[in-house]
Design a protein around this motif. Sequence first.
Motif, PDB file in Angstrom:
ATOM      1  N   ASN A  56      50.625  59.708  50.725  1.00  0.00           N
ATOM      2  CA  ASN A  56      49.934  59.454  49.450  1.00  0.00           C
ATOM      3  C   ASN A  56      48.718  58.548  49.700  1.00  0.00           C
ATOM      4  N   ALA A  60      43.919  59.576  43.852  1.00  0.00           N
ATOM      5  CA  ALA A  60      44.811  60.053  42.784  1.00  0.00           C
ATOM      6  C   ALA A  60      43.927  60.689  41.708  1.00  0.00           C
ATOM      7  N   LEU A  65      48.340  58.741  38.653  1.00  0.00           N
ATOM      8  CA  LEU A  65      49.339  59.753  39.016  1.00  0.00           C
ATOM      9  C   LEU A  65      50.176  60.122  37.789  1.00  0.00           C
ATOM     10  N   THR A 267      46.249  54.876  45.371  1.00  0.00           N
ATOM     11  CA  THR A 267      47.279  55.921  45.261  1.00  0.00           C
ATOM     12  C   THR A 267      48.688  55.480  45.699  1.00  0.00           C
ATOM     13  N   GLN A 270      50.535  53.376  43.230  1.00  0.00           N
ATOM     14  CA  GLN A 270      50.992  54.115  42.045  1.00  0.00           C
ATOM     15  C   GLN A 270      52.278  54.885  42.342  1.00  0.00           C
ATOM     16  N   GLN A 271      52.295  55.528  43.523  1.00  0.00           N
ATOM     17  CA  GLN A 271      53.480  56.307  43.889  1.00  0.00           C
ATOM     18  C   GLN A 271      54.698  55.386  44.051  1.00  0.00           C
TER      19      GLN A 271
END
Length: 382
Positions: A56, A60, A65, A267, A270-271
Motif C-alpha cells: 500500500n 490513495a 481509501l 496511503t 490509512q490502510q
Amino acid sequence: MTLIKSKLPTTGTTIFTRMSALAAQYDALNLSQGYPDFDPPQALLEAMSRAIKEGNNQYAPMAGLPALREQLAGQLALHRNVNCNPDTEITIVPGATEGIYCSIMASVHSGDEVIVLDPCYDSYAPAIHMAGGRAIHVALQGDSFAPDWAAIEAALSPRSRMIVINSPHNPTGTTWSEADLQTLEKLAQQHNLLVCSDEVYEHLVYDGQQHHSVLQRPGLRERAFAHFSFGKTFSVTGWKTGYCVAPPALTAELRKVHQFVAFVAVTPVQQAIADFLTSDPGYPATLADTYQRRRDLFCHALEPSRFTLRPSQGTYFQLLDYSAISDLPDRQLSEEWTRSPGIASIPVSVFYQRAPRQGLLRFCFAKRDEVLLEAAEMLCKI
Ligand code: GLN
C-alpha cells in the motif's frame, strides 16, 4: 529590493516548535508540545508494517481509501449515532491542520469575517488571513472559558461567514455542553454562518461526561466542517492523518482545495487504521479512562504545590495558575523554567490576540507515569 513580501508578516515559528526546541536544548522534561511519549497500540504498529509490506505504497484515491471511510462512517454511527455517507461526506486528510486549512480556504472569500474564540489554536487565524478574510477574535469568558454569547453576537456583521469552534478545547481543557451547541445552532442558522468545528480531542473527555459533536445537531450538521485527527485518537501524532466530515456540497468544495494542497493523505497509514478499526472498533472508547488516570496522577502529585489547578474536562492538557508564585509574564516564565529547573510548558497568552492579565501555563499529561511524577516533583519545589 526585497525578493519576497511576506503574506504573514507578523507570524513567527509556532510556540510548539520553539518550546520543544528549547526543551531539547536544555534537556528539560517536555510537557509543552502536545504529543504522547508512549507507544501507540502494538496491533496498530503491526498493521502499519503489514500495510507497507503488502504494497500500500502508492497514491490513495483523493478522498481517502474507501475501506477507511467506511470504517469511519461506522465509528460515527457507533460513538455519536450519526449517519453519514462515506463517499460524499468524509474526506481523509494529512492531519486536521490541513483539513481545517482547506475548509477555511474553500469557504472564506476576500473581506469575509470569521469569528474565532480566544484563546484559540494557532493555525486558525493564519488560515483565515491566507484566504483573504479577517479573523474576529472574541474572548472566552474569564475563568470558566465558556463561550460569551453576547460578545459573539455583538461581533457578528453582514460580512460574517464562519465561526471556528473547538471542543474539547486546546489549550484550556474545557468542553462545550449540549446547551452551548444548541445556542450556536440558533445563532448559526439566524446569521447563515458556516461552522468549522475542531473536534480532534473528541475521545478525550473525562469524569463520565460525553463529547457533544456538531454532527449530532441537525441545524449544525448541515453547515459544519467537523475535523478529527488520528494523531490524538491512536497516539500517532507523527502519522499526520485525520478526516473531515461535512455535507456533500461542503465536502465537494473542501476537496477542490485539498486536491491542490496535499492531493491525498499517506496511503499505508490509512490502510493500517482501517485494518486496526476493523479488528478493534471499540478502541477509541477506551481512551478516556486511560487519559483520565494520567490526569489524576499528575494533579494528585501536584497537590502540595503552590499552583492552582484549573479543571481539565478534556484534551490532554492541564492548566496551572502560577499567580501565587510569580508576577512574571507567562512567556518569560515558561522559558525560564525550561532552563531551570528543567520543565517545559506552553504559555497560554500566545493563544490570544489580546491576552488578559493571567498567569497560566499549559502542561501536556500524555506522558508516562514516571515523567508525570518527576515533572510534578519539580513543580512542587517551585
Ligand atoms: N496540537 C499540539 C499542541 O497543542 C501541537 C501541534 C503542533 O506542534 N503544531 O501542543
